[in-house]
Write an enzyme that holds these catalytic residues in place. Structure first.
Site, PDB file in Angstrom:
ATOM      1  N   HIS A 137       0.860  -1.189   0.000  1.00  0.00           N
ATOM      2  CA  HIS A 137       0.000   0.000   0.000  1.00  0.00           C
ATOM      3  C   HIS A 137       0.891   1.232   0.000  1.00  0.00           C
ATOM      4  CE1 HIS A 137      -3.079   2.925   1.002  1.00  0.00           C
ATOM      5  NE2 HIS A 137      -4.001   1.981   0.918  1.00  0.00           N
ATOM      6  N   GLY A 188       5.552  22.691  10.029  1.00  0.00           N
ATOM      7  CA  GLY A 188       6.732  21.893  10.290  1.00  0.00           C
ATOM      8  C   GLY A 188       7.913  22.231   9.402  1.00  0.00           C
ATOM      9  N   LYS A 214      10.733   9.102   9.666  1.00  0.00           N
ATOM     10  CA  LYS A 214       9.366   9.510  10.001  1.00  0.00           C
ATOM     11  C   LYS A 214       8.519   9.812   8.773  1.00  0.00           C
ATOM     12  CE  LYS A 214      10.709  11.546  14.451  1.00  0.00           C
ATOM     13  NZ  LYS A 214      10.758  12.791  15.271  1.00  0.00           N
ATOM     14  N   GLY A 215       9.130  10.371   7.721  1.00  0.00           N
ATOM     15  CA  GLY A 215       8.380  10.763   6.539  1.00  0.00           C
ATOM     16  C   GLY A 215       7.590  12.031   6.791  1.00  0.00           C
TER      17      GLY A 215
END
Length: 298
Positions: free
Chosen positions: A92, A181, A189-190
């Protein structure tokens, strides 16, 4: 007596095999007693889990003490502590440890109210957890769509040979500037995408095939983008040996529900010389979720 204001958020985490990490995430949610997980959908092949978190909203309360936001933030922070995106793989697509969060109004709550919660959560994720965060839907000033963000970030293209997504993002530099951010992503973390929309149903139809190109044609023809059913998004994903799923987002279930999608996938599968079997929803209906939350609270 005032009717309760209910809202939910669906939190999609890129992990289903690390049971200790999932237990930690679920414990974090329970620390906020006013919010409850009413559904958990795990798929080990996709290596993905979806949580449906529900809470009452307070009409005049500050977002600094919103149970739904507080519980979601606790789950996200715990996911980042316990899951390494660099070691993740599955069939996925995903953009981060916490891939996607979508807020939905449930009862006596407006889209604007859930958008405010989504924006507040995104601000905390960006500033406190220092993860690049993108907003979409009613939470974004221009109503940007989820799929448009995903396309710009390369979400739909497997990043290794075959039909598997593995490891972190290819580069710390992001092709699309985040709304909150840092401007660069930590590969462990991505990034995270947070938004709010009206209710969306997720419905997947398995097709017996190993021909991913053919099932992609089916998915495209089913989707509104490909000239198919209105308010339907679809993609083809390898699920298990000999099975590829047409995974659909039903953006307006009152207009096009699971039955219409099922009929159309079956029809197109026959044209391709394949067989589609009965599909399934990955969550309860909106009405069922409201009923479950209220009954469990009594």
């Amino acid at each position: 007596m005032l009717k309760p204001m209910l809202a939910c958020c669906k939190i999609y985490i890129s992990e289903s095999r690390n049971k200790a990490a999932l237990k930690a995430i679920e414990r974090a949610a329970k620390l906020c007693s006013e919010a409850r997980i009413v559904n958990k959908y795990e798929d080990e092949t996709y290596n993905r889990v979806g949580y449906t978190l529900v809470s009452k909203l307070r009409p005049s309360s500050s977002l600094d003490s919103c149970p739904l936001k507080d519980a979601a933030l606790a789950m996200v922070a715990t996911a980042f502590k316990n899951i390494d995106f660099d070691t993740h793989s599955g069939t996925h697509p995903r953009l981060g440890v916490v891939d996607h969060i979508c807020f939905h109004p449930l009862a006596n709550t407006s889209l604007e109210q859930t958008a405010n919660v989504a924006k507040s959560l995104a601000s905390d994720v960006g500033k406190i957890l220092e993860v690049p965060t993108y907003l979409y839907g009613a939470a974004h000033e221009n109503g940007r769509t989820l799929d448009s963000i995903r396309r710009e970030l390369g979400y739909f293209s497997p990043n290794i040979q075959g039909n598997v997504w593995a490891g972190g993002l290819k580069s710390q530099d992001l092709p699309l500037a985040p709304d909150e951010g840092p401007s660069q992503a930590d590969s462990s973390k991505g990034v995270i995408v947070i938004g709010t929309t009206k209710w969306v149903d997720n419905y997947n139809v398995p097709v017996f095939s190993t021909n991913i190109s053919a099932v992609r044609r089916i998915a495209k023809r089913v989707s509104e983008r490909g000239g198919g059913l209105p308010a339907v998004q679809a993609m083809a994903l390898v699920h298990e040996e000999g099975v590829i799923e047409v995974a659909c987002n039903l953006l307006d279930p009152q207009l096009v529900g699971g039955e219409k999608v099922q009929d159309e996938v079956e029809r197109l599968a026959v044209e391709e010389g394949m067989v589609a079997v009965k599909g399934y929803f990955t969550d309860f209906s909106r009405d069922k979720i409201i009923k479950m939350f209220l009954e469990e609270g009594n």
